[in-house]
Design a protein around this motif. Sequence first.
Motif, PDB file in Angstrom:
ATOM      1  N   ALA A  27      79.306 -11.919  75.321  1.00 24.97           N
ATOM      2  CA  ALA A  27      80.480 -11.620  74.452  1.00 24.97           C
ATOM      3  C   ALA A  27      80.571 -10.062  73.911  1.00 24.97           C
ATOM      4  O   ALA A  27      79.573  -9.613  73.361  1.00 24.97           O
ATOM      5  CB  ALA A  27      80.590 -12.552  73.388  1.00 24.97           C
ATOM      6  N   GLY A  28      81.441  -9.635  74.170  1.00 24.29           N
ATOM      7  CA  GLY A  28      81.730  -8.027  73.686  1.00 24.29           C
ATOM      8  C   GLY A  28      81.416  -7.261  74.789  1.00 24.29           C
ATOM      9  O   GLY A  28      81.459  -6.027  74.338  1.00 24.29           O
ATOM     10  N   ARG A  29      80.609  -7.622  75.994  1.00 19.99           N
ATOM     11  CA  ARG A  29      80.089  -6.666  76.892  1.00 19.99           C
ATOM     12  C   ARG A  29      81.223  -6.066  77.422  1.00 19.99           C
ATOM     13  O   ARG A  29      82.196  -6.868  78.099  1.00 19.99           O
ATOM     14  CB  ARG A  29      79.090  -7.400  77.582  1.00 19.99           C
ATOM     15  CG  ARG A  29      78.232  -6.283  78.613  1.00 19.99           C
ATOM     16  CD  ARG A  29      77.281  -6.901  79.413  1.00 19.99           C
ATOM     17  NE  ARG A  29      77.940  -7.775  80.376  1.00 19.99           N
ATOM     18  CZ  ARG A  29      77.448  -8.931  81.183  1.00 19.99           C
ATOM     19  NH1 ARG A  29      76.474  -9.128  80.711  1.00 19.99           N
ATOM     20  NH2 ARG A  29      78.173  -9.448  81.832  1.00 19.99           N
ATOM     21  N   VAL A  30      81.341  -4.753  77.619  1.00 14.45           N
ATOM     22  CA  VAL A  30      81.958  -4.106  78.286  1.00 14.45           C
ATOM     23  C   VAL A  30      81.728  -4.181  79.826  1.00 14.45           C
ATOM     24  O   VAL A  30      80.678  -3.758  80.260  1.00 14.45           O
ATOM     25  CB  VAL A  30      82.225  -2.472  78.181  1.00 14.45           C
ATOM     26  CG1 VAL A  30      83.222  -1.786  79.129  1.00 14.45           C
ATOM     27  CG2 VAL A  30      82.753  -2.489  76.763  1.00 14.45           C
ATOM     28  N   ARG A  31      82.610  -4.616  81.013  1.00 17.77           N
ATOM     29  CA  ARG A  31      82.485  -4.518  82.271  1.00 17.77           C
ATOM     30  C   ARG A  31      83.394  -3.989  83.149  1.00 17.77           C
ATOM     31  O   ARG A  31      84.766  -4.086  82.967  1.00 17.77           O
ATOM     32  CB  ARG A  31      82.384  -6.202  82.919  1.00 17.77           C
ATOM     33  CG  ARG A  31      81.531  -7.117  82.089  1.00 17.77           C
ATOM     34  CD  ARG A  31      81.715  -8.744  82.500  1.00 17.77           C
ATOM     35  NE  ARG A  31      83.025  -8.881  81.964  1.00 17.77           N
ATOM     36  CZ  ARG A  31      84.022  -9.683  82.583  1.00 17.77           C
ATOM     37  NH1 ARG A  31      83.747 -10.077  83.724  1.00 17.77           N
ATOM     38  NH2 ARG A  31      84.757  -9.905  82.045  1.00 17.77           N
TER      39      ARG A  31
END
Length: 143
Positions: A27-31
Amino acid sequence: MSVTGAIVVVAVLAAATLVGLVLKARAGRVRATTDERTGGWDLAGVTPQPDDRVLLLQLSSPICTPCRQTAAQLTGLSAEHPGLAHVEVDIAERPDTARELNVMRTPTTIAFARDGRELLRVSGVPRRRDLLAALDTELTAPR
């Protein structure tokens, strides 16, 4: 309770905990995306202003508590950083937009370049520092 039943209960609890930890870590990880999708500004229903470089399109739902936190964060970022525009789309009112963008969870934030290219996606509340770092090149590139 038998020993077998106790082992089953412990195994189910361990598996549920593991799944929860994996989902929380994601959750919240930039991809960064390699999607060739374009037209993010059109999907948001906005026309870029002369200074806009990046659109942060947030897809939310009415019952989503983290969506409010995401909206506040993205609104603040767009106020602090020239070139960032933030638009929130309620998928309950516009499910076609969520379908077109293959969004399965809210909040999801998708960043689009001025030319409409999809730059990145974040599921959950974005991590501010990671989001700004990922957008730095687009925001500082010469026009």
